[in-house]
Design a protein around this motif. Structure first.
Motif, PDB file in Angstrom:
ATOM      1  N   VAL A 157       0.856  -1.200   0.000  1.00 31.17           N
ATOM      2  CA  VAL A 157       0.000   0.000   0.000  1.00 31.17           C
ATOM      3  C   VAL A 157       0.886   1.242   0.000  1.00 31.17           C
ATOM      4  N   SER A 158       1.808   1.307   0.950  1.00 28.78           N
ATOM      5  CA  SER A 158       2.792   2.393   1.003  1.00 28.78           C
ATOM      6  C   SER A 158       4.010   1.910   1.781  1.00 28.78           C
ATOM      7  N   PRO A 159       5.221   2.066   1.251  1.00 29.65           N
ATOM      8  CA  PRO A 159       6.416   1.595   1.968  1.00 29.65           C
ATOM      9  C   PRO A 159       6.636   2.343   3.282  1.00 29.65           C
ATOM     10  N   LYS A 160       5.927   3.494   3.433  1.00 31.22           N
ATOM     11  CA  LYS A 160       6.121   4.280   4.658  1.00 31.22           C
ATOM     12  C   LYS A 160       5.388   3.675   5.857  1.00 31.22           C
ATOM     13  N   ILE A 161       4.331   2.884   5.606  1.00 25.52           N
ATOM     14  CA  ILE A 161       3.519   2.361   6.724  1.00 25.52           C
ATOM     15  C   ILE A 161       4.334   1.447   7.645  1.00 25.52           C
TER      16      ILE A 161
END
Lengths: 219, 288
Positions: A168-172
């Motif tokens: 979904v997002s590598p930041k999560i």
């Protein structure tokens, strides 16, 4: 004597345990090694014997008095006896004196452990997931600001703990990691200091004989 | 009971049934998810990768059958990593029930390597490449005793051999000869290693823990007392991924296989929390 002797033993061994950390002299260190490698091993072995003896006595008593669910005590006693015989005389993987297979049916202690103990233990533990999901649904409500913050953090950590979050997002996952590394560490360190100081105070009270709860409630 | 009340009071049996389905369906119809390794797992992998040839990787199998699905893949992944690079491995158990699990992991992974080995040098040989020291009563005895002499703590190994007669043990005497010690546990055993082995002897410690316990080890990761960590099944899957990428090992990767089920279960629990909150707020608004 019944009280003084255990108190004296705790005082001597407690002080000795502390001294081994502050006196590097070989006499103290050798005595510590000897005590640890011999006395502690013997005490540990005895505690195993004591544990098995205690569980046998408890369940025999339960069967004799026909207490609630006494039938299950038979299961435990028979399982204990059978696995003990197989383990003692059959060897670890069926390489002992006792035959532990009939044609392709193996019942050596390692097979019993892997095919019965492991699935049963894992099943018991997995039941927790059902209780957790029901409890989370019922009690995880955003009733206040603190509860909302907790809910938000739990959501991030829960979602960050599955590989899908990185898609979904590598930041999560990194944000979840930050929550664990920074705010979690700050809270844990504070709690750790408190627990360590509490443990130190309680240990001193036990060594000096002020706290006597471990003697079985004797005043 | 209107819709919002129903939403706030879903029968627990429905929640249980749905959870069972979301866990079961990905097992029957799997979809692959490849986790990206996080820093704690990378640090552990790199520390094991950097173990020099004269030192050993020590794995303390401290978990019991109840946490086998979550923690056993970690032992597999560590052994595959070590055996692929022919690093020496020593295994011990602080928990009695860990003995059977350690034995299972050792026999499975060594058989994997030996089935494709072409020469004696390629093979994984007991006593030369790895030693299973077994169990010793009372955690402090092995944890502190191994700092002085491992063979004194374990005079005979799990199979009854004299420990100091084994080839590997000629060079592996105590913590000075240990590259990193990884304690895999669902209890507080890694803390014992941190408090006594790391603090007293300076040996590097790695941790493999259940996901619910992982938060407890972050202060020690930050301070450097723990070198690296695998947390829960995802941590094990990340390690499996790194081992598979570097060495191309094709053995079964149980943690990676379970990632689809775990993802579905997490999403379901998050969904029920959202449902519960929608119902809660709707009912609160109606009451006002």
């Amino acid at each position: 004597m019944k009280i003084r002797l255990p108190l004296l033993l705790v005082l001597i061994t407690g002080i000795f345990g502390v001294l081994t950390y502050v006196i590097p002299h070989s006499a103290i260190q050798n005595a510590d090694n000897e005590f640890r490698n011999s006395a502690l091993v013997i005490i540990g072995a005895f505690s195993l014997v004591l544990g098995v003896g205690s569980i046998i006595r408890h369940h025999i008593d339960k069967v004799q008095r026909k207490r609630e669910h006494w039938e299950y005590s038979w299961v435990l006693l028979l399982s204990l006896l059978i696995t003990a015989i197989i383990g003692l005389f059959g060897g670890i993987e069926g390489n002992g004196h006792l035959p532990t297979h009939i044609a392709n049916f193996h019942f050596d202690i390692q097979t019993i452990f892997l095919r019965m103990d492991v699935p049963l233990g894992a099943t018991m533990f997995s039941i927790l997931a059902f209780f957790m999901s029901s409890a989370a649904y019922r009690s995880f409500k955003a009733r206040s600001l603190e509860a909302t913050l907790l809910l938000f953090a739990a959501f991030i950590v829960m979602f960050g703990s599955v590989p899908l979050s990185a898609y979904v997002s590598p930041k999560i996952p990194h944000f979840a990691e930050w929550i664990l590394t920074v705010p979690n560490t700050a809270a844990k360190r504070g709690m750790g200091f408190g627990i360590a100081l509490g443990g130190l105070a309680t240990s001193l009270k036990i060594i000096l004989g002020i706290e006597r709860g471990w003697l079985g409630g004797t005043k | 009971m209107n819709f919002w009340e129903k939403l706030a009071k879903i029968d627990r049996r429905i929640i249980y049934l749905m959870l069972l389905l979301v866990v079961m369906i990905p097992i029957i119809v799997p979809f692959k998810l490849h986790p990206k390794p996080m820093p704690p797992v990378e640090h552990l992998f790199n520390a094991i990768d950097a173990i020099p040839s004269e030192k050993a990787l020590v794995i303390s199998v401290d978990y019991t059958p109840d946490t086998e699905p979550e923690l056993h893949p970690m032992t597999y992944a560590l052994l595959r990593h070590a055996f692929a690079e022919h690093k020496k491995v020593g295994i011990l158990c602080i928990s009695l029930l860990g003995l059977g699990l350690a034995q299972d992991a050792l026999s499975t992974v060594s058989n994997e390597f030996n089935s494709v080995a072409r020469t004696h040098a390629d093979s994984i040989i007991y006593g030369r490449d790895y030693v299973f020291w077994g169990f010793q009563a009372s955690p402090l005895v092995p944890i502190l005793g191994m700092g002085e002499n491992i063979a004194n703590v374990f005079p005979v190994d799990y199979y009854g051999n004299q420990t100091d007669t084994l080839a590997m043990m000629k060079k592996i005497k105590n913590y000075n000869n240990v590259g990193i010690l990884v304690s895999i546990s669902a209890s507080d055993t890694p803390f014992w290693y941190i408090y006594f082995a790391q603090t007293s002897f300076g040996v590097r410690i790695g941790v493999g823990s259940t996901a619910v316990q992982a938060a407890d080890y972050y202060p020690y990761l930050n301070s450097g007392q723990v070198t690296g960590m695998m947390s829960g099944m995802k941590g094990a899957a990340e390690y499996e991924e790194m081992v598979a990428k570097k060495f191309g090992i094709s053995g079964r990767r149980k943690a990676t296989e379970a990632m689809s089920s775990q993802t579905a279960a997490h999403l379901w629990i998050m969904f029920t929390i959202v449902l519960g909150n929608i119902g809660y707020f709707a009912l609160r608004r109606r009451k006002k």
